[in-house]
Write an enzyme that holds these catalytic residues in place. Sequence first.
Site, PDB file in Angstrom:
ATOM      1  N   SER A 113       0.807  -1.224   0.000  1.00  0.00           N
ATOM      2  CA  SER A 113       0.000   0.000   0.000  1.00  0.00           C
ATOM      3  C   SER A 113       0.840   1.275   0.000  1.00  0.00           C
ATOM      4  O   SER A 113       0.481   2.257  -0.653  1.00  0.00           O
ATOM      5  CB  SER A 113      -0.944   0.006   1.212  1.00  0.00           C
ATOM      6  OG  SER A 113      -1.793  -1.103   1.158  1.00  0.00           O
ATOM      7  N   HIS A 126       0.191   4.919   4.110  1.00  0.00           N
ATOM      8  CA  HIS A 126      -0.559   5.513   2.995  1.00  0.00           C
ATOM      9  C   HIS A 126      -0.178   6.985   2.813  1.00  0.00           C
ATOM     10  O   HIS A 126       0.106   7.422   1.696  1.00  0.00           O
ATOM     11  CB  HIS A 126      -2.059   5.383   3.237  1.00  0.00           C
ATOM     12  CG  HIS A 126      -2.589   4.001   3.027  1.00  0.00           C
ATOM     13  ND1 HIS A 126      -3.919   3.755   2.800  1.00  0.00           N
ATOM     14  CD2 HIS A 126      -1.980   2.787   2.997  1.00  0.00           C
ATOM     15  CE1 HIS A 126      -4.108   2.453   2.637  1.00  0.00           C
ATOM     16  NE2 HIS A 126      -2.945   1.853   2.768  1.00  0.00           N
TER      17      HIS A 126
END
Length: 195
Positions: free
Chosen positions: A126, A177
Amino acid sequence: MFVRTENFREFIKLYPVVFLLILIHIVVWLLAKIPLESMQSLIYYFVGINGNISQGEWWRLITPIITHISFSHLLFNTFSLLIFAPALERILGKGKFILMYFTTGIIANVATYLLENIYYTHVGASGSIFGLFGIYLFFLLYRKDILGRDNAQVLMTMVIIALVMTFVNSNINVIAHLAGIISGFVLSLFTLQRK
């Protein structure tokens, strides 16, 4: 730009780095499913564990990028690579693409190590995927010549949805993220300016 019309053979030929990344994700995920003690140990050494990183196991800042434990996590990140990465491999070139992909992922994992507690564990691509979003965000703001209007609208929508989902879903490494998207954007400022 984001619609895949190639057959399997054409995809491999046009986007070998993206294909290799997807293949590595799948192989590592399958290794995690083999019910042998030695294989379970292999996956254990791939997981990002802050306590172990603090003990000198620095490779755990890299290996989580290719490691997924759940099928849904593997599917989401692989699908994201399949949709968003080929255009960047073509635009950046193979070398710069893979450098940006792993650099943003490592920065995301370093940020996780520095900002999360010593017991925190993490896996997944991610941080690197959000690094790709950061590169696209740079294109949206500074290199509109690369994207058409329709692609820009799709991208802006996807970036907003991805950021919202970061804060809505549980078990998300929010720091990775955010560090991924920020590092992708900042690295692009220094490496992708118009010549």
